[in-house]
Design a protein around this motif. Structure first.
Motif, mmCIF file in Angstrom:
data_model
loop_
_atom_site.group_PDB
_atom_site.id
_atom_site.type_symbol
_atom_site.label_atom_id
_atom_site.label_comp_id
_atom_site.label_asym_id
_atom_site.label_seq_id
_atom_site.Cartn_x
_atom_site.Cartn_y
_atom_site.Cartn_z
ATOM 1 N N LEU A 91 0.835 -1.204 0.000
ATOM 2 C CA LEU A 91 0.000 0.000 0.000
ATOM 3 C C LEU A 91 0.869 1.253 0.000
ATOM 4 O O LEU A 91 0.521 2.260 -0.631
ATOM 5 C CB LEU A 91 -0.924 -0.008 1.212
ATOM 6 C CG LEU A 91 -1.969 1.107 1.281
ATOM 7 C CD1 LEU A 91 -2.862 1.097 0.052
ATOM 8 C CD2 LEU A 91 -2.799 0.989 2.541
ATOM 9 N N THR A 167 4.826 -3.317 -7.137
ATOM 10 C CA THR A 167 3.371 -3.518 -7.021
ATOM 11 C C THR A 167 2.868 -4.584 -7.991
ATOM 12 O O THR A 167 1.667 -4.777 -8.121
ATOM 13 C CB THR A 167 2.616 -2.201 -7.293
ATOM 14 O OG1 THR A 167 2.797 -1.821 -8.667
ATOM 15 C CG2 THR A 167 3.108 -1.086 -6.387
ATOM 16 N N ALA A 170 0.546 -7.442 -6.572
ATOM 17 C CA ALA A 170 -0.774 -6.937 -6.195
ATOM 18 C C ALA A 170 -1.622 -6.685 -7.434
ATOM 19 O O ALA A 170 -2.824 -6.990 -7.455
ATOM 20 C CB ALA A 170 -0.631 -5.652 -5.381
ATOM 21 N N ARG A 174 -5.128 -8.545 -8.486
ATOM 22 C CA ARG A 174 -6.317 -7.767 -8.839
ATOM 23 C C ARG A 174 -6.852 -8.216 -10.197
ATOM 24 O O ARG A 174 -8.061 -8.372 -10.387
ATOM 25 C CB ARG A 174 -5.979 -6.279 -8.882
ATOM 26 C CG ARG A 174 -7.150 -5.379 -9.316
ATOM 27 C CD ARG A 174 -6.730 -3.924 -9.268
ATOM 28 N NE ARG A 174 -7.780 -3.033 -9.699
ATOM 29 C CZ ARG A 174 -7.732 -2.256 -10.782
ATOM 30 N NH1 ARG A 174 -6.652 -2.262 -11.546
ATOM 31 N NH2 ARG A 174 -8.736 -1.465 -11.090
ATOM 32 N N GLU A 216 -5.248 1.746 -5.727
ATOM 33 C CA GLU A 216 -4.873 1.881 -4.314
ATOM 34 C C GLU A 216 -6.069 1.597 -3.411
ATOM 35 O O GLU A 216 -5.935 0.922 -2.379
ATOM 36 C CB GLU A 216 -4.343 3.289 -4.055
ATOM 37 C CG GLU A 216 -3.926 3.525 -2.614
ATOM 38 C CD GLU A 216 -3.593 4.981 -2.346
ATOM 39 O OE1 GLU A 216 -3.617 5.370 -1.157
ATOM 40 O OE2 GLU A 216 -3.314 5.738 -3.300
ATOM 41 N N ILE A 219 -6.661 -2.058 -3.214
ATOM 42 C CA ILE A 219 -5.665 -2.663 -2.325
ATOM 43 C C ILE A 219 -6.045 -2.425 -0.863
ATOM 44 O O ILE A 219 -5.974 -3.329 -0.029
ATOM 45 C CB ILE A 219 -4.259 -2.073 -2.601
ATOM 46 C CG1 ILE A 219 -3.773 -2.471 -3.999
ATOM 47 C CG2 ILE A 219 -3.262 -2.523 -1.539
ATOM 48 C CD1 ILE A 219 -3.510 -3.943 -4.154
#
Length: 227
Positions: A91, A167, A170, A174, A216, A219
């Motif tokens: 994050l 990132t 992540a 997603r 973001e 996340i």
């Protein structure tokens, strides 16, 4: 935790409990969805996610099977998920992206050569209609890398690439689990590309901010705010 994550967890638990063993075929989609109390769409997304990390093997026209679960394969697959859900620092990298990349995108709106901006549209077109999560993320990384390079500041370009690369997992997760992520990502990327083509600095900055903030927020909801 999303409905798809719930479905993934339910299937993983069946494997852990020994109810589904290596080589076993999953029950019919309708039966399994009813048994687990899930929608068929959520179950379908969960199967897709687990197949992408090699826990399940989808055989077209035959069914879906639990893989051999070779320890090295299983550890790598589960490590992917566990690392993502435990790594709160991801994050912080998205927060850093939200601060840095809109500024860099605004710089690119005035400095990026026309042919390079046109190349962004070609890059997006190359993705096709049904990319995998990995293909989507690779295209995403390259899109942002080119914009950073187009800002004409090698230091900022290197910084963006370094932060963005942290990132990747992540963003892949997603792409696997969030419904409609391909269409949304491409739509936002095309809007940014058009703002660059029209040399609209303020618009490009605003679009980049919304684009990164949206990821973001996902996340934050998925990783940080879950119980």
């Amino acid at each position: 935790m999303s409905v798809t994550d719930d479905a993934i967890e339910a299937i993983k638990q069946m494997i852990v409990d020994g109810e589904l063993k290596p080589g076993d075929r999953l029950p019919r989609e309708a039966d399994l969805a009813e048994r687990l109390g899930l929608s068929r769409n959520s179950l379908r997304e969960a199967v897709r996610a687990l197949s992408l990390i090699h826990v399940l093997d989808v055989r077209r026209g035959d069914g879906t099977y639990v893989t051999s679960l070779d320890p090295s394969v299983l550890m790598d697959a589960m490590g992917f998920v566990v690392d993502f859900h435990r790594d709160d620092t991801v994050l912080q990298f998205f927060e850093a992206r939200r601060v840095i990349e809109p500024v860099v995108t605004g710089m690119a709106a005035t400095r990026m050569p026309r042919e390079d901006i046109d190349g962004l549209a070609t890059l997006l077109d190359s993705l096709g209609d049904s990319p995998t999560a990995e293909e989507l993320v690779a295209n995403d990384l390259e899109f942002h890398r080119r914009i950073a390079a187009g800002a004409g500041n090698p230091v900022l370009a290197s910084l963006v690439e370094s932060v963005s690369g942290r990132t990747q997992r992540a963003r892949t997760w997603r792409g696997i689990t969030q419904e409609g992520v391909t269409e949304r990502t491409l739509s936002e990327h095309r809007a940014i590309q058009q703002a660059l083509a029209q040399r609209q600095t303020d618009v490009a900055i605003a679009l980049a901010t919304v684009h990164i903030a949206g990821v973001e927020q996902w996340i934050r909801q998925t990783l940080v705010d879950q119980p």
